[in-house]
Design a protein around this motif. Structure first.
Motif, PDB file in Angstrom:
ATOM      1  N   GLU A 100      43.687  42.357  49.430  1.00 22.66           N
ATOM      2  CA  GLU A 100      43.855  43.483  49.815  1.00 22.66           C
ATOM      3  C   GLU A 100      43.067  44.562  48.889  1.00 22.66           C
ATOM      4  O   GLU A 100      42.341  45.698  49.204  1.00 22.66           O
ATOM      5  N   THR A 101      43.065  44.343  47.665  1.00 26.27           N
ATOM      6  CA  THR A 101      42.461  45.093  46.560  1.00 26.27           C
ATOM      7  C   THR A 101      40.945  44.931  46.590  1.00 26.27           C
ATOM      8  O   THR A 101      40.291  46.019  46.707  1.00 26.27           O
ATOM      9  N   SER A 159      39.401  46.808  49.780  1.00 29.09           N
ATOM     10  CA  SER A 159      39.038  48.223  49.431  1.00 29.09           C
ATOM     11  C   SER A 159      37.984  48.518  48.622  1.00 29.09           C
ATOM     12  O   SER A 159      37.065  49.241  48.938  1.00 29.09           O
TER      13      SER A 159
END
Length: 245
Positions: free
Chosen positions: A190-191, A194
């Motif tokens: 997820e990080t 982004s």
């Protein structure tokens, strides 16, 4: 007694795990690389992994596992690749040996390591490898290198988001960055997703596997460049690691 890698004995493991195995010249070059790193390790800290089986698994095999999808027909492609933060020349030299049609640039900011690599390249008679002493943040803003590579390899360099900021500005649209990681989590995906989107990329794949001898957990993440990276990236030297995206 001189340490040697029993490369011939590993032929079955190469074939079973990568559906590929080195020819006699490649075996000689792998063994030569091992001996050169062992010798240089006496003067500089290149690697703590020096036992023959460990070197084979954690350096040679691990390096090639990241490019396994190209090994099925190693002479069919001619990619321009860059190994960012190459250190002892891994994965870059191993990849250049296995994929002789590729042009591989070894990037490191430490002149002493680059001097070793230049000597190793000459002794191994590798004509498809060049070296570059610089920081990724610097060359990512330079025209000879920005958006010039088909593939970027990053192993033991920094956090995933830092790797993305180093690699994506250097890639052509459609190019891939291969991040060599250990155990991986959904939160990391997820990080990274982004950060990657800010840089003109997407996560193309996340592949987890175990190594063939010690069953260590590894993950290869591929980032694909889908649009031009904004001109503000990469940021100045040190900023990506100090203030990760």
């Amino acid at each position: 007694m001189e340490k040697t890698i029993e490369l011939e004995n590993n032929a079955e493991l190469w074939q079973k795990t990568l559906i590929w195995q080195p020819n006699s010249l490649q075996n000689q070059q792998f063994e030569g690389l091992y001996q050169l790193i062992l010798a240089a390790n006496q003067q500089m800290n290149l690697t703590r992994i020096t036992a023959p089986d460990e070197f084979w698994e954690k350096h040679l095999w691990d390096s090639l596992r990241g490019v396994v999808h190209w090994l099925s027909d190693p002479l069919s492609t001619s990619l321009r690749a860059i190994d960012i933060g190459t250190g002892a020349g891994l994965p870059g030299i191993a990849v250049a040996i296995a994929l002789p049609n590729w042009q591989v640039t070894l990037l490191d900011s430490t002149r002493k390591k680059i001097n070793f690599l230049q000597s190793a390249i000459a002794q191994l008679d590798l004509e498809n490898v060049v070296t570059l002493t610089a920081r990724a943040e610097e060359i990512g803003q330079q025209q000879p290198h920005r958006e010039a590579y088909d593939l970027a390899l990053l192993r033991a360099v920094g956090s995933p988001t830092v790797c993305a900021e180093y690699a994506l500005p250097l890639l052509k649209i459609g190019g891939l960055a291969v991040l060599y990681r250990g155990v991986w989590s959904d939160a990391e995906t997820e990080t990274l997703n982004s950060a990657t989107s800010c840089l003109g990329g997407v996560i193309a794949s996340v592949e987890s596997f175990t190594t063939p001898m010690s069953d260590s957990h590894r993950t290869c993440i591929q980032l694909r460049k889908v649009k031009h990276t904004p001109t503000e990236f990469p940021r100045s030297v040190g900023i990506p690691s100090q203030k990760p995206l």
